[in-house]
Enzyme design. Structure first.
Site, PDB file in Angstrom:
ATOM      1  N   GLY A   1     -48.556 -50.541 -24.611  1.00 32.06           N
ATOM      2  CA  GLY A   1     -47.763 -50.557 -25.849  1.00 32.06           C
ATOM      3  C   GLY A   1     -46.269 -50.517 -25.617  1.00 32.06           C
ATOM      4  O   GLY A   1     -45.503 -50.291 -26.554  1.00 32.06           O
TER       5      GLY A   1
ATOM      6  N   THR B   1     -52.967 -49.605 -25.850  1.00 31.65           N
ATOM      7  CA  THR B   1     -52.733 -49.636 -24.400  1.00 31.65           C
ATOM      8  C   THR B   1     -51.744 -50.776 -24.105  1.00 31.65           C
ATOM      9  O   THR B   1     -51.751 -51.813 -24.782  1.00 31.65           O
ATOM     10  CB  THR B   1     -54.034 -49.867 -23.609  1.00 31.65           C
ATOM     11  OG1 THR B   1     -54.601 -51.120 -23.959  1.00 31.65           O
ATOM     12  CG2 THR B   1     -55.025 -48.746 -23.850  1.00 31.65           C
TER      13      THR B   1
ATOM     14  N   TYR C   1     -58.017 -66.331 -15.755  1.00 29.20           N
ATOM     15  CA  TYR C   1     -57.490 -65.620 -16.926  1.00 29.20           C
ATOM     16  C   TYR C   1     -58.327 -65.956 -18.162  1.00 29.20           C
ATOM     17  O   TYR C   1     -58.752 -65.073 -18.911  1.00 29.20           O
ATOM     18  CB  TYR C   1     -56.023 -66.004 -17.131  1.00 29.20           C
ATOM     19  CG  TYR C   1     -55.399 -65.415 -18.373  1.00 29.20           C
ATOM     20  CD1 TYR C   1     -55.009 -64.074 -18.410  1.00 29.20           C
ATOM     21  CD2 TYR C   1     -55.189 -66.196 -19.511  1.00 29.20           C
ATOM     22  CE1 TYR C   1     -54.428 -63.533 -19.553  1.00 29.20           C
ATOM     23  CE2 TYR C   1     -54.608 -65.660 -20.652  1.00 29.20           C
ATOM     24  CZ  TYR C   1     -54.227 -64.333 -20.669  1.00 29.20           C
ATOM     25  OH  TYR C   1     -53.654 -63.790 -21.809  1.00 29.20           O
TER      26      TYR C   1
ATOM     27  N   GLY D   1     -48.042 -55.414 -27.469  1.00 29.21           N
ATOM     28  CA  GLY D   1     -48.428 -54.016 -27.654  1.00 29.21           C
ATOM     29  C   GLY D   1     -47.324 -53.233 -28.351  1.00 29.21           C
ATOM     30  O   GLY D   1     -47.588 -52.437 -29.269  1.00 29.21           O
TER      31      GLY D   1
END
Ligand SMILES: NC(=O)c1ccc[n+]([C@@H]2O[C@H](COP(=O)([O-])OP(=O)(O)OC[C@H]3O[C@@H](n4cnc5c(N)ncnc54)[C@H](OP(=O)(O)O)[C@@H]3O)[C@@H](O)[C@H]2O)c1
Length: 257
Positions: A16, A14, A152, A21
């Site tokens: 990507g 995901t 985060y 990714g």
């Protein structure tokens, strides 16, 4: 080094299309896998697939939307029938002083880094093969107490926790779940997520490299090599771990460079 350790395997990455990714997708393909990638922006997805070649397929999807992720699972089912490797990588966030943090930012970071990861793994349960390898992208910020990164960092601590819980939830199917915690790896995200200019990034890389025992920041390939290990049979006895890939930044004193 290419070993074809993943020959014939089917993977989903995901997020990507860029950064870690995209590097992961490239590396999985080098090792012999067919890779599905997702992202929200269709044009960026098309560009990424064009670069990756015929062993990749792009599926436009927002990891925060269950209907999108179920559509991805259906497409994989129709295409290859199953998944051997899932890299839940889509994520992001940026530094904001506590007093300036908005509800929108909190929702957005919890949304992509926690809800998105949960929906991704949950939606793929029907296509993941027994014995598959699931890897979640966490972050060294979960250990660090970096200024402005509280939310985060907390989302990435949650990601590590999810991997441990799912290791037991999916034990009966032999599905292994682990996390990777990348260190500093300049990607497209440093621009659009962190709002850094190229000059900002260059100055940051110069400064932070001195604090990293490896003497340099990481590359997408450094992270992808760790992913290949966790995705392959070489890590068959490893479950529920967090693999820190940070050049020693959070574990070792860098000394004087
Ligand atoms: N780079 C680092 O130093 C570093 C360090 C530690 C951890 N990480 C983690 O590594 C992961 C990737 O970061 P990166 O630096 O490679 O960032 P990046 O270059 O900004 O890439 C993010 C990718 O995720 C996609 N994405 C974002 N939101 C999405 C959503 N809701 N649904 C589907 N796809 C989505 C983006 O495409 P679209 O925008 O088109 O959707 C893009 O493909 C993140 O989880 C990040 O927290 C990065």
């Amino acid at each position: 080094m290419e070993t074809q350790a993943l020959k014939g395997r089917v993977a989903l990455v995901t997020g990507g299309t860029t950064g870690l990714g995209f590097g992961a997708a490239q590396r999985l393909i080098e090792e012999g896998a067919f890779v599905y990638i997702t992202g929200r922006r269709q044009n960026v997805l098309d560009e990424a697939v064009a670069k990756l070649g015929t062993s990749a397929k792009g599926l436009q999807a927002d990891a925060m939307k269950k209907a999108d992720m179920l559509r991805v699972a259906e497409a994989i089912k129709a295409g290859h029938g199953h998944l051997d490797i899932l890299f839940a990588n889509a994520g992001g966030g940026h530094a904001t002083p506590l007093e300036d943090l908005t509800e929108e930012q909190i929702d957005s970071e919890l949304g992509i880094n926690v809800k998105g990861v949960v929906l991704t793994v949950q939606s793929m349960l029907g296509v993941l093969r027994d014995g598959a390898s699931v890897v979640l992208n966490a972050s060294i910020t979960a250990d660090m107490g970096l200024p402005g990164f509280a939310v985060y960092a907390a989302t990435k601590a949650a990601v590590r926790s999810l991997a441990r819980s799912w290791t037991t939830d999916l034990k009966h199917r032999g599905i292994r779940v682990n996390t990777i915690s990348p260190g500093v790896v300049p990607t497209e995200g440093y621009g659009h997520e962190q709002g850094m200019s190229d000059a900002d990034v260059a100055a940051y890389v110069d400064r932070v490299s001195k604090e990293i025992p490896a003497g340099r920041v990481g590359s997408a390939r450094d992270i992808a090599d760790a992913l290949v290990f966790l995705a392959s049979d070489a890590s068959r006895y490893i479950r529920g771990v967090d693999l820190v890939v940070d050049g020693g930044m959070t574990r070792v004193y860098a000394g004087k460079n």
